[in-house]
Design a protein around this motif. Structure first.
Motif, PDB file in Angstrom:
ATOM      1  N   ASP A 185       0.790  -1.250   0.000  1.00 11.26           N
ATOM      2  CA  ASP A 185       0.000   0.000   0.000  1.00 11.26           C
ATOM      3  C   ASP A 185       0.820   1.296   0.000  1.00 11.26           C
ATOM      4  N   PHE A 199      -1.684   7.412   1.535  1.00 12.92           N
ATOM      5  CA  PHE A 199      -1.025   7.003   2.776  1.00 12.92           C
ATOM      6  C   PHE A 199       0.292   7.738   2.982  1.00 12.92           C
ATOM      7  N   ASP A 240      -4.661  -0.633  -1.825  1.00 10.81           N
ATOM      8  CA  ASP A 240      -6.034  -0.454  -1.362  1.00 10.81           C
ATOM      9  C   ASP A 240      -6.812   0.072  -2.568  1.00 10.81           C
ATOM     10  N   HIS A 270     -10.466   7.270   1.373  1.00  8.30           N
ATOM     11  CA  HIS A 270      -9.089   7.144   0.864  1.00  8.30           C
ATOM     12  C   HIS A 270      -9.027   6.074  -0.230  1.00  8.30           C
ATOM     13  N   ILE A 311       3.158   0.331   4.039  1.00 10.68           N
ATOM     14  CA  ILE A 311       2.309   1.208   4.837  1.00 10.68           C
ATOM     15  C   ILE A 311       0.960   0.512   5.082  1.00 10.68           C
ATOM     16  N   ALA A 312       0.325   0.575   6.185  1.00  7.15           N
ATOM     17  CA  ALA A 312       0.839   1.132   7.416  1.00  7.15           C
ATOM     18  C   ALA A 312       1.211  -0.011   8.358  1.00  7.15           C
ATOM     19  N   PHE A 326      -1.537  -1.354  10.527  1.00  7.48           N
ATOM     20  CA  PHE A 326      -2.776  -1.863   9.917  1.00  7.48           C
ATOM     21  C   PHE A 326      -2.447  -2.846   8.797  1.00  7.48           C
ATOM     22  N   CYS A 327      -2.194  -2.348   7.603  1.00  2.00           N
ATOM     23  CA  CYS A 327      -2.104  -3.279   6.474  1.00  2.00           C
ATOM     24  C   CYS A 327      -0.816  -4.096   6.460  1.00  2.00           C
TER      25      CYS A 327
HETATM   26  C1  VGL Z   1      -4.711   1.179   5.857  1.00  2.00           C
HETATM   27  C2  VGL Z   1      -6.110   2.183   7.335  1.00  2.00           C
HETATM   28  C3  VGL Z   1      -7.153   2.085   6.459  1.00  2.00           C
HETATM   29  C4  VGL Z   1      -3.339   0.679   5.548  1.00  2.00           C
HETATM   30  C5  VGL Z   1      -5.746   1.042   4.967  1.00  2.00           C
HETATM   31  O1  VGL Z   1      -2.965   0.607   4.358  1.00  2.00           O
HETATM   32  O2  VGL Z   1      -2.620   0.354   6.504  1.00  2.00           O
HETATM   33  N1  VGL Z   1      -4.914   1.732   7.042  1.00  2.00           N
HETATM   34  N2  VGL Z   1      -6.963   1.510   5.295  1.00  2.00           N
END
Ligand code: VGL
Length: 199
Positions: free
Chosen positions: A8, A13, A51, A76, A139-140, A143-144
């Motif tokens: 991502d 991001f 994403d 996003h 990233i991030a 999260f991902c």
């Molecule tokens: C992400 C929050 C929402 C990521 C994606 O890529 O980490 N974080 N959607």
């Protein structure tokens, strides 16, 4: 055989994006530099995830409400927007295949995605390439990257996270996320360990 999964690295991001991480652009450039200097044969394949939202249900905070930055987020990475494109400092010529995720639902892990223009899953594609081990960056972190690394473990790949090539949404939780990855067996490494393994 090992693959690199670049998670991502998209404009939204990175600084200036809808969900910008402080270090996102730096990580984009660092991943490109890393891929240019990594010894030949280190990676059988380099995979990017994106994403790829169209209408991901409750993943976006409803209009007029504040996102909680845990389960609901600012709008996003909407398909067709600048925010959804790979950051320009990521040299996309170094990516062999893209996996897209999250069209109609939240999808943090790259393993929830499908090959661009196909239904093929990431796990199936990697296995078909003979991949047994993956490095994860991008990233991030909290999260991902974390979700992708945890799914890679669940899919029984050997998994390393390249910690200096990751950017977190929130600095504290980034470190927590690395601890969670290590807890399930992800090896934490830095890009310099791969570039000069015996240094
Ligand atoms: C992400 C929050 C929402 C990521 C994606 O890529 O980490 N974080 N959607």
């Amino acid at each position: 055989m090992r693959a690199l999964i670049v998670v991502d690295i998209q404009n939204d991001f990175c600084p200036g994006g809808a969900l910008g991480t402080a270090r996102g652009a730096g990580v984009a450039a660092a991943v490109s530099a890393y891929l240019r200097s990594v010894p030949a044969g280190t990676y059988t394949a380099v995979v990017g995830t994106r994403d790829h939202h169209i209408d991901p249900e409750g993943h976006f905070a409803p209009a007029g409400t504040e996102p909680d930055f845990e389960e609901t987020w600012p709008v996003h990475c909407v398909v067709g927007t600048h925010g959804a494109e790979a950051h320009p400092d990521l040299d996309t010529s170094l990516i062999d295949a893209w996996f897209l995720k999250g069209e109609y639902t939240a999808a943090y892990s790259g393993f929830e995605g499908h090959l661009e223009g196909s239904e093929e899953t990431l796990a199936g594609w990697l296995r078909a390439c003979g991949v047994t081990d993956v490095d994860v960056c991008g990233i991030a972190t909290d999260f991902c990257v974390r979700a992708t690394a945890l799914d890679a473990v669940a899919e029984e790949f050997g998994v390393r996270a390249l910690t200096d090539l990751c950017a977190e949404v929130t600095p504290g939780p980034g470190a927590v996320a690395f601890n969670q990855m290590a807890y399930v067996g992800v090896e934490l490494a830095e890009s310099k360990d791969v570039l000069a393994p015996n240094a």
